[in-house]
Write a protein that holds these residues in place. Structure first.
Motif, PDB file in Angstrom:
ATOM      1  N   GLN A  82       8.039 -10.599  -9.165  1.00 26.87           N
ATOM      2  CA  GLN A  82       7.824  -9.272  -8.578  1.00 26.87           C
ATOM      3  C   GLN A  82       9.130  -8.486  -8.522  1.00 26.87           C
ATOM      4  O   GLN A  82      10.047  -8.820  -7.780  1.00 26.87           O
ATOM      5  CB  GLN A  82       7.255  -9.407  -7.166  1.00 26.87           C
ATOM      6  CG  GLN A  82       7.056  -8.085  -6.445  1.00 26.87           C
ATOM      7  CD  GLN A  82       5.987  -7.220  -7.087  1.00 26.87           C
ATOM      8  OE1 GLN A  82       4.806  -7.542  -7.020  1.00 26.87           O
ATOM      9  NE2 GLN A  82       6.392  -6.119  -7.711  1.00 26.87           N
ATOM     10  N   GLU A  83       9.199  -7.421  -9.326  1.00 29.58           N
ATOM     11  CA  GLU A  83      10.360  -6.531  -9.284  1.00 29.58           C
ATOM     12  C   GLU A  83      10.104  -5.393  -8.302  1.00 29.58           C
ATOM     13  O   GLU A  83       8.958  -4.999  -8.079  1.00 29.58           O
ATOM     14  CB  GLU A  83      10.639  -5.966 -10.680  1.00 29.58           C
ATOM     15  CG  GLU A  83      11.049  -7.039 -11.678  1.00 29.58           C
ATOM     16  CD  GLU A  83      11.193  -6.507 -13.090  1.00 29.58           C
ATOM     17  OE1 GLU A  83      11.957  -7.098 -13.858  1.00 29.58           O
ATOM     18  OE2 GLU A  83      10.528  -5.503 -13.430  1.00 29.58           O
ATOM     19  N   TRP A 150      15.698  -5.245  -7.615  1.00 26.87           N
ATOM     20  CA  TRP A 150      15.763  -6.695  -7.441  1.00 26.87           C
ATOM     21  C   TRP A 150      14.442  -7.328  -7.837  1.00 26.87           C
ATOM     22  O   TRP A 150      13.467  -6.627  -8.110  1.00 26.87           O
ATOM     23  CB  TRP A 150      16.084  -7.040  -5.981  1.00 26.87           C
ATOM     24  CG  TRP A 150      17.436  -6.583  -5.528  1.00 26.87           C
ATOM     25  CD1 TRP A 150      17.775  -5.328  -5.092  1.00 26.87           C
ATOM     26  CD2 TRP A 150      18.631  -7.356  -5.479  1.00 26.87           C
ATOM     27  NE1 TRP A 150      19.108  -5.281  -4.768  1.00 26.87           N
ATOM     28  CE2 TRP A 150      19.661  -6.521  -4.993  1.00 26.87           C
ATOM     29  CE3 TRP A 150      18.947  -8.690  -5.785  1.00 26.87           C
ATOM     30  CZ2 TRP A 150      20.967  -6.961  -4.811  1.00 26.87           C
ATOM     31  CZ3 TRP A 150      20.250  -9.129  -5.597  1.00 26.87           C
ATOM     32  CH2 TRP A 150      21.247  -8.272  -5.120  1.00 26.87           C
ATOM     33  N   GLU A 151      14.434  -8.649  -7.830  1.00 26.89           N
ATOM     34  CA  GLU A 151      13.212  -9.386  -8.155  1.00 26.89           C
ATOM     35  C   GLU A 151      13.147 -10.655  -7.316  1.00 26.89           C
ATOM     36  O   GLU A 151      14.168 -11.271  -7.020  1.00 26.89           O
ATOM     37  CB  GLU A 151      13.215  -9.764  -9.642  1.00 26.89           C
ATOM     38  CG  GLU A 151      12.058 -10.675 -10.055  1.00 26.89           C
ATOM     39  CD  GLU A 151      12.166 -11.127 -11.505  1.00 26.89           C
ATOM     40  OE1 GLU A 151      12.110 -10.269 -12.401  1.00 26.89           O
ATOM     41  OE2 GLU A 151      12.315 -12.344 -11.742  1.00 26.89           O
ATOM     42  N   PHE A 152      11.922 -11.018  -6.918  1.00 24.45           N
ATOM     43  CA  PHE A 152      11.699 -12.359  -6.375  1.00 24.45           C
ATOM     44  C   PHE A 152      10.565 -13.007  -7.152  1.00 24.45           C
ATOM     45  O   PHE A 152       9.723 -12.323  -7.729  1.00 24.45           O
ATOM     46  CB  PHE A 152      11.403 -12.328  -4.867  1.00 24.45           C
ATOM     47  CG  PHE A 152      10.114 -11.650  -4.473  1.00 24.45           C
ATOM     48  CD1 PHE A 152       8.909 -12.350  -4.423  1.00 24.45           C
ATOM     49  CD2 PHE A 152      10.095 -10.302  -4.121  1.00 24.45           C
ATOM     50  CE1 PHE A 152       7.725 -11.731  -4.044  1.00 24.45           C
ATOM     51  CE2 PHE A 152       8.912  -9.670  -3.737  1.00 24.45           C
ATOM     52  CZ  PHE A 152       7.725 -10.391  -3.702  1.00 24.45           C
ATOM     53  N   PHE A 186       7.520  -0.259  -5.146  1.00 27.61           N
ATOM     54  CA  PHE A 186       6.983  -1.094  -6.223  1.00 27.61           C
ATOM     55  C   PHE A 186       6.551  -0.224  -7.406  1.00 27.61           C
ATOM     56  O   PHE A 186       5.835  -0.687  -8.290  1.00 27.61           O
ATOM     57  CB  PHE A 186       5.797  -1.917  -5.712  1.00 27.61           C
ATOM     58  CG  PHE A 186       6.175  -2.916  -4.644  1.00 27.61           C
ATOM     59  CD1 PHE A 186       6.880  -4.060  -4.961  1.00 27.61           C
ATOM     60  CD2 PHE A 186       5.830  -2.699  -3.319  1.00 27.61           C
ATOM     61  CE1 PHE A 186       7.238  -4.978  -3.983  1.00 27.61           C
ATOM     62  CE2 PHE A 186       6.177  -3.604  -2.332  1.00 27.61           C
ATOM     63  CZ  PHE A 186       6.886  -4.751  -2.665  1.00 27.61           C
ATOM     64  N   ASP A 187       6.984   1.032  -7.406  1.00 27.31           N
ATOM     65  CA  ASP A 187       6.654   1.958  -8.493  1.00 27.31           C
ATOM     66  C   ASP A 187       7.138   1.367  -9.820  1.00 27.31           C
ATOM     67  O   ASP A 187       8.278   0.913  -9.922  1.00 27.31           O
ATOM     68  CB  ASP A 187       7.339   3.304  -8.235  1.00 27.31           C
ATOM     69  CG  ASP A 187       6.859   4.397  -9.179  1.00 27.31           C
ATOM     70  OD1 ASP A 187       6.893   4.182 -10.411  1.00 27.31           O
ATOM     71  OD2 ASP A 187       6.463   5.464  -8.702  1.00 27.31           O
ATOM     72  N   PRO A 188       6.279   1.367 -10.861  1.00 25.04           N
ATOM     73  CA  PRO A 188       6.691   0.769 -12.135  1.00 25.04           C
ATOM     74  C   PRO A 188       7.780   1.550 -12.864  1.00 25.04           C
ATOM     75  O   PRO A 188       8.443   1.004 -13.744  1.00 25.04           O
ATOM     76  CB  PRO A 188       5.401   0.737 -12.953  1.00 25.04           C
ATOM     77  CG  PRO A 188       4.531   1.776 -12.347  1.00 25.04           C
ATOM     78  CD  PRO A 188       4.874   1.812 -10.888  1.00 25.04           C
ATOM     79  N   LYS A 189       7.965   2.824 -12.511  1.00 21.39           N
ATOM     80  CA  LYS A 189       9.017   3.619 -13.157  1.00 21.39           C
ATOM     81  C   LYS A 189       9.591   4.586 -12.123  1.00 21.39           C
ATOM     82  O   LYS A 189       9.300   5.787 -12.135  1.00 21.39           O
ATOM     83  CB  LYS A 189       8.432   4.378 -14.360  1.00 21.39           C
ATOM     84  CG  LYS A 189       9.465   5.114 -15.202  1.00 21.39           C
ATOM     85  CD  LYS A 189      10.432   4.180 -15.916  1.00 21.39           C
ATOM     86  CE  LYS A 189      11.362   4.981 -16.817  1.00 21.39           C
ATOM     87  NZ  LYS A 189      12.450   4.148 -17.376  1.00 21.39           N
ATOM     88  N   PRO A 190      10.407   4.072 -11.197  1.00 23.49           N
ATOM     89  CA  PRO A 190      10.876   4.925 -10.096  1.00 23.49           C
ATOM     90  C   PRO A 190      11.849   6.020 -10.525  1.00 23.49           C
ATOM     91  O   PRO A 190      11.886   7.083  -9.919  1.00 23.49           O
ATOM     92  CB  PRO A 190      11.557   3.934  -9.149  1.00 23.49           C
ATOM     93  CG  PRO A 190      11.943   2.779 -10.013  1.00 23.49           C
ATOM     94  CD  PRO A 190      10.890   2.690 -11.077  1.00 23.49           C
ATOM     95  N   ILE A 191      12.635   5.768 -11.578  1.00 26.78           N
ATOM     96  CA  ILE A 191      13.604   6.757 -12.058  1.00 26.78           C
ATOM     97  C   ILE A 191      13.315   7.057 -13.526  1.00 26.78           C
ATOM     98  O   ILE A 191      13.340   6.147 -14.362  1.00 26.78           O
ATOM     99  CB  ILE A 191      15.059   6.238 -11.911  1.00 26.78           C
ATOM    100  CG1 ILE A 191      15.348   5.828 -10.459  1.00 26.78           C
ATOM    101  CG2 ILE A 191      16.053   7.301 -12.383  1.00 26.78           C
ATOM    102  CD1 ILE A 191      15.286   6.967  -9.458  1.00 26.78           C
TER     103      ILE A 191
END
Length: 239
Positions: A82-83, A150-152, A186-191
């Protein structure tokens, strides 16, 4: 054994005002890393008073699939990566980025260290410890390609428990970031532009795939998935 509970679904857009009762069915229990002691977090799904799953309850249909004898026999393993992106609360801009500006190009941030490369590690480490306390099968964390991202990883976990654990891990992350005054996206494309997106890579295997000759089973599964690719992408949604 935890009791069923209820809430006003009209307050969350999950039921009309004239018939707002929604019933919570407990599905998984975790130790509460915030209150600790004998306190617990309960993962639930939601139903009408008549026992029908409400439209946003996607777990109900999944549970039917995962409880099928053929699926149970295959011992489906999931490892979910999860990114997410940490954002500065007041400006909705990634943590560590100059307000209204951009950091240096991607490259040194992935699994990076140092105050000029890793932003928010205190949140990330606190989340990892809290998930371990809760009993979530969290197996790793890392800084991602975009700074502030980040990712976990959760897993290997069997069947529907993998989804339950990821949902509760997300909840715990939001709670910890809330304490720090930071927003989790958790937006797939925040920027937009040449900055990495954030997804949830899903590693998957069945008992047949893990045994001798499993590579052929994997190839057949990929062929089947390819026939419904567009349908699956549509189910994942846009955000």
């Amino acid at each position: 054994h935890e009791p069923k509970w209820n809430y006003d679904g009209s307050s969350t857009g999950q039921a009309p005002g004239e018939d707002s009762e929604v019933i919570l069915y407990p599905q998984a229990i975790f130790r509460d890393p915030f209150r600790r002691g004998n306190n617990i977090l309960v993962m639930c799904d939601a139903y009408t008073p008549a026992g029908e799953p409400i439209p946003t309850n996607k777990r109900h249909a999944a549970a039917k699939i995962f409880s099928h004898p053929d699926v149970v026999a295959e011992e489906t393993w999931y490892g979910i990566e999860q990114e997410y992106t940490l954002l500065q609360r007041e400006v909705n801009w990634p943590l560590g980025w100059p307000i209204g500006g951009f950091p240096g190009p991607q490259g040194p941030y992935y699994c990076g260290t140092g105050a000029d490369k890793a932003f928010g590690r205190d949140i990330v480490d606190a989340h990892y410890k809290a998930c371990l306390y809760a009993g979530i099968n969290i197996s790793g964390i890392n800084g991602e390609v975009m700074p502030g991202q980040w990712e976990f990883q959760v897993g290997p976990a069997v069947g529907i428990s993998s989804g339950d654990e990821v949902w509760v891990a997300r909840y715990i992350l939001e709670r910890i970031a809330e304490i720090a005054g930071v927003v989790v996206s958790f937006d797939p494309k925040p920027i937009p532009g040449d900055w990495n997106g954030a997804g949830a890579h899903t590693n998957y295997s069945t008992k047949s795939m893990r045994e001798d000759g499993g590579y052929e089973v994997i190839k057949k599964a990929i062929e089947k998935l390819s026939l419904k690719h567009k349908e699956h992408i549509a189910a994942y949604g846009e955000g």
